[in-house]
Scaffold this motif. Structure first.
Motif, PDB file in Angstrom:
ATOM      1  N   THR A  33       0.426  -1.274   0.097  1.00 21.54           N
ATOM      2  CA  THR A  33      -0.390   0.151   0.042  1.00 21.54           C
ATOM      3  C   THR A  33       0.977   1.455   0.067  1.00 21.54           C
ATOM      4  O   THR A  33       0.558   2.264  -0.756  1.00 21.54           O
ATOM      5  CB  THR A  33      -0.733   0.132   1.289  1.00 21.54           C
ATOM      6  N   HIS A  34       1.621   1.380   0.422  1.00 21.11           N
ATOM      7  CA  HIS A  34       2.807   1.956   0.434  1.00 21.11           C
ATOM      8  C   HIS A  34       3.028   2.774  -0.143  1.00 21.11           C
ATOM      9  O   HIS A  34       3.715   3.847  -1.206  1.00 21.11           O
ATOM     10  CB  HIS A  34       3.865   1.866   2.277  1.00 21.11           C
TER      11      HIS A  34
ATOM     12  N   ARG B 241       2.167   1.419  -3.202  1.00 19.65           N
ATOM     13  CA  ARG B 241       1.131   2.341  -4.662  1.00 19.65           C
ATOM     14  C   ARG B 241       1.015   4.093  -3.947  1.00 19.65           C
ATOM     15  O   ARG B 241       0.654   4.714  -4.919  1.00 19.65           O
ATOM     16  CB  ARG B 241       0.141   1.522  -3.525  1.00 19.65           C
ATOM     17  N   ARG B 242       1.081   4.024  -3.226  1.00 19.10           N
ATOM     18  CA  ARG B 242       1.042   5.797  -2.866  1.00 19.10           C
ATOM     19  C   ARG B 242       1.895   6.251  -3.067  1.00 19.10           C
ATOM     20  O   ARG B 242       1.708   7.881  -3.723  1.00 19.10           O
ATOM     21  CB  ARG B 242       0.580   5.878  -1.026  1.00 19.10           C
TER      22      ARG B 242
END
Lengths: 475, 254
Positions: free
Chosen positions: B110-111, B113-114
């Motif tokens: 998620t990190h 991707r962000r």
């Protein structure tokens, strides 16, 4: 997040120091970023909720807030009733320095028939307290609801019985006997306040000793010497009875009809606005007369004894006179009274438990439904890089914000509800206020709503955590 | 740990191109993915799966726009989701600027991707209760960017996509093309290395679709863009088109 980074060893101390400076700057920056992030998440949750309410679909938000508001309002009203039960209502409004109450202090409330323990031999012991050094005055206080009517009218209107007087008194109309809280005291001619009314309007008992000396039998009429036949009325009582200062009032009771004796009469010496609750009709009179009327004269019963003077001396003397009673400084706004009164405490605790359960169940259900509808939003947040804990934080903040909005509204509704209840009660079942307000009710309501919200939060969080981003964005 | 990963990503991105082969922005190496099938009657112990991708290998260079074409169920969206780190393939590796995403935890993916991936959906997926500007600024909330800086960045991006005068409008007050442009601006908010777009013109008329494609072409000059579509005119903007059938690459050419 970066705590698991290993720090490389540094050979010289200068580089070591520089590295530590950089690290502390990074840590500070990290803390600031974290704070900014959490503020941003909170703002996002609240903004979304606000815009949703005002610009898109508001039905569920309004339903949740309304349900929480109603339950919290119920809590405030019931707690207000409990506080009034514990406190004894308006009749406790006084300026005494010390008061003595029975240990089991189910004091007389303004609701008819709710009565607790009383102090015995009150007249004699109050007299002994009065004699102590540092004590200015001491009086037993007896409170009894009594039915009063204008003397000689028997439920007829003023206009029927005394047309001239009725015209002179602005069309005042008396139709039926009215229930008034009669408070009996031993006045000393000084300016003191009991039940929100001044005792100085009554003749000092020192002047009426001769009258009261013979007042030991149960014959009400005989019990009243000329000095005992006077009452100070609150404006509410005077309005209900339709009398002014100087008018005569008669005690309305079936016992006088049965025994075929004329009812005792009293003269209204003054009509005064009470310093406390103005919804309760209160009358202040002489203790002995009230004890005789209520049948309490034999044991010289009283609900409490009030003492004026130096607090320590008064408290010591009162404690000596009543070793098994509670001696305290009067404070009618003290909500801790709830803990001293069994019935009031149980009532408020029951209200608390019921309200928390209903509130939490409703918030959990509606928040769960809202999250179910918001699964796509949660998926979008994940797709743009919001980790699970941030998404759950948004759900939790939204749920808690909704609950707090409901609690604020419920607190206000509760205060309104207490006034409405008092108005209704004073017109039907009770002579005056049956519930009291207190400034602490609002923070109490907010805290209880917070607790209910916290209990409710896990359910929407579980639904939120189960959301599949792929399923939602592919739909 | 995340910083270490990002450091690796950054150092990989800054490798001088004349010394070695440039690191691809995206590399799929032998990726196979199977979904667990649902529905139908299964015997005890029987597990039915659907293979979405079979041994797919793709390299995408920075500044390159790749078109993915193929019928429904051919695996286009699965590739995009794997690149975005939204799913972990059953086997093979998915590298983003030289770092394999497959062994990373959900939180770390998620990190990444962000920081490095912008996503444009067919159905826009804007939050209906937030303004266009708030939607664009959404990814910056999690990165801890202060409010004023978020607003400035979002306004700049909206101006860049031609919506400088619509910043305070709700998605319901915007046309389909405008919504998709807001979605593209949101995808660019964190200045990602890779932009993936799943049927970006699927809900738009031809003229509006062309405008959105022009925008994506501009975006693709500085970034790697992966574009999945059925529409040939959409794929025409791609530097390279990869054709998929039943989860396999059957053609890869210009």
């Amino acid at each position: 997040m970066d705590t698991d980074d290993e720090q490389p060893p540094y050979a010289d101390s200068e580089r070591q120091s520089q590295r530590e400076d950089e690290r502390s700057t990074d840590e500070f920056s990290g803390r600031r970023t974290n704070r900014t992030r959490w503020v941003g998440l909170g703002r996002l949750a609240v903004t979304r909720l606000w815009k949703r309410t005002t610009k898109t679909t508001s039905r569920r938000v309004v339903a949740t807030i309304s349900a929480v508001a109603l339950t919290i309002a119920l809590l405030v009203v019931v707690t207000g009733v409990a506080l009034a039960l514990a406190d004894g209502g308006t009749t406790t409004e006084n300026d005494a320095d010390v008061q003595v109450m029975p240990e089991s202090t189910d004091l007389l409330s303004s609701i008819n028939g709710v009565e607790g323990a009383r102090l015995g031999e009150a007249n004699e012991r109050a007299a002994s307290i009065r004699e102590a050094e540092g004590v200015d005055h001491a009086t037993p206080v007896l409170t009894e609801p009594m039915r009063l009517e204008r003397a000689g009218e028997g439920g007829t209107t003023v206009s029927e019985s005394n047309e001239t007087e009725a015209n002179a008194t602005d069309n005042r109309t008396v139709t039926d006997p009215q229930t008034v809280l009669l408070v009996g005291v031993t006045p000393d001619g000084e300016s003191r306040t009991v039940a929100g009314l001044p005792t100085s309007e009554l003749a000092s008992d020192a002047d009426t000793t001769a009258d009261t000396a013979n007042a030991t039998d149960t014959n009400a009429t005989a019990a009243q010497g000329p000095g005992q036949r006077e009452l100070v009325l609150s404006t509410t009582a005077a309005e209900r009875l339709g009398v002014t200062a100087g008018d005569e009032l008669a005690v309305s009771s079936s016992q006088f009809e049965i025994t075929d004796t004329p009812p005792p009469t009293v003269t209204v010496t003054a009509v005064v606005e009470t310093s406390g609750d103005d919804e309760t009709p209160v009358a202040l009179g002489h203790l002995r007369a009230l004890q005789t009327l209520s049948g309490s004269s034999e044991g010289e019963l009283a609900d409490r004894v009030l003492v004026w003077g130096e607090s320590d001396a008064a408290a010591d003397r009162a404690a000596a006179a009543y070793p098994d009673a509670t001696v305290e400084t009067p404070d009618r706004t003290d909500p801790s009274l709830l803990f001293d009164d069994g019935l009031a405490f149980v009532t408020s605790v029951l209200a608390l438990v019921v309200v928390v359960a209903i509130c939490a169940a409703f918030v959990a259900t509606t928040a769960g439904m809202t999250v179910n509808e918001d699964r796509r939003m949660l998926a979008v947040l994940e797709s743009v890089g919001f980790p699970t804990h941030s998404r759950l934080a948004i759900v939790a903040i939204s749920t808690q914000a909704l609950t707090l909005c409901g609690a604020l509204l419920g607190g206000v509704l509760g205060f309104v509800g207490i006034h409405v209840l008092n108005a209704v009660a004073s017109g039907t079942i009770a002579p005056g206020a049956v519930a009291e307000t207190h400034p602490l009710f609002l923070p109490y309501a907010l805290v209880i709503a917070c607790v209910a919200g916290l209990i409710a939060i896990p359910y929407p969080l579980v639904i939120a955590a189960r959301t599949s981003v792929l399923a939602e964005v592919s739909r | 740990m995340i910083h270490r990963i990002l450091g690796t990503l950054a150092s990989a991105a800054s490798q001088p191109s004349d010394e070695r082969q440039p690191t691809p922005a995206v590399r799929l190496d032998g990726v196979t993915h199977e979904y667990g099938a649902t529905g139908g009657r299964l015997r005890a112990g029987e597990q039915r799966t659907v293979t979405a991708l079979r041994d797919v290998s793709i390299d995408v260079q920075p500044g390159e726009t790749i078109g993915l074409e193929g019928p429904s169920g051919s695996g286009k969206s699965t590739i995009l989701h794997a690149v975005a780190g939204l799913l972990v393939p059953t086997s093979g590796s998915v590298e983003l600027i030289g770092t394999d995403l497959t062994p990373l935890s959900t939180r770390k993916r998620t990190h990444v991707r962000r920081q490095h991936v912008g996503i444009v959906f067919q159905h826009f997926h804007l939050l209906p209760s937030l303004s266009a500007r708030a939607n664009v600024a959404l990814p910056l909330v999690q990165t801890g960017v202060p409010k004023r800086a978020r607003r400035k960045r979002a306004t700049e991006l909206l101006t860049q996509v031609g919506l400088g005068d619509r910043t305070t409008h709700l998605p319901s007050e915007l046309s389909g093309g405008e919504r998709q442009r807001v979605a593209i601006a949101r995808a660019l908010a964190t200045d990602p290395t890779v932009v993936i777009a799943d049927e970006p013109t699927g809900e738009l008329d031809t003229a509006t679709g062309n405008a959105v494609l022009d925008l994506l072409t501009d975006v693709g000059r500085e970034r790697a863009v992966l574009l999945a579509s059925h529409d040939e005119s959409t794929l025409a903007v791609a530097d390279r088109v990869i054709t998929l059938r039943d989860g396999q690459v059957v053609a890869d050419g210009h």
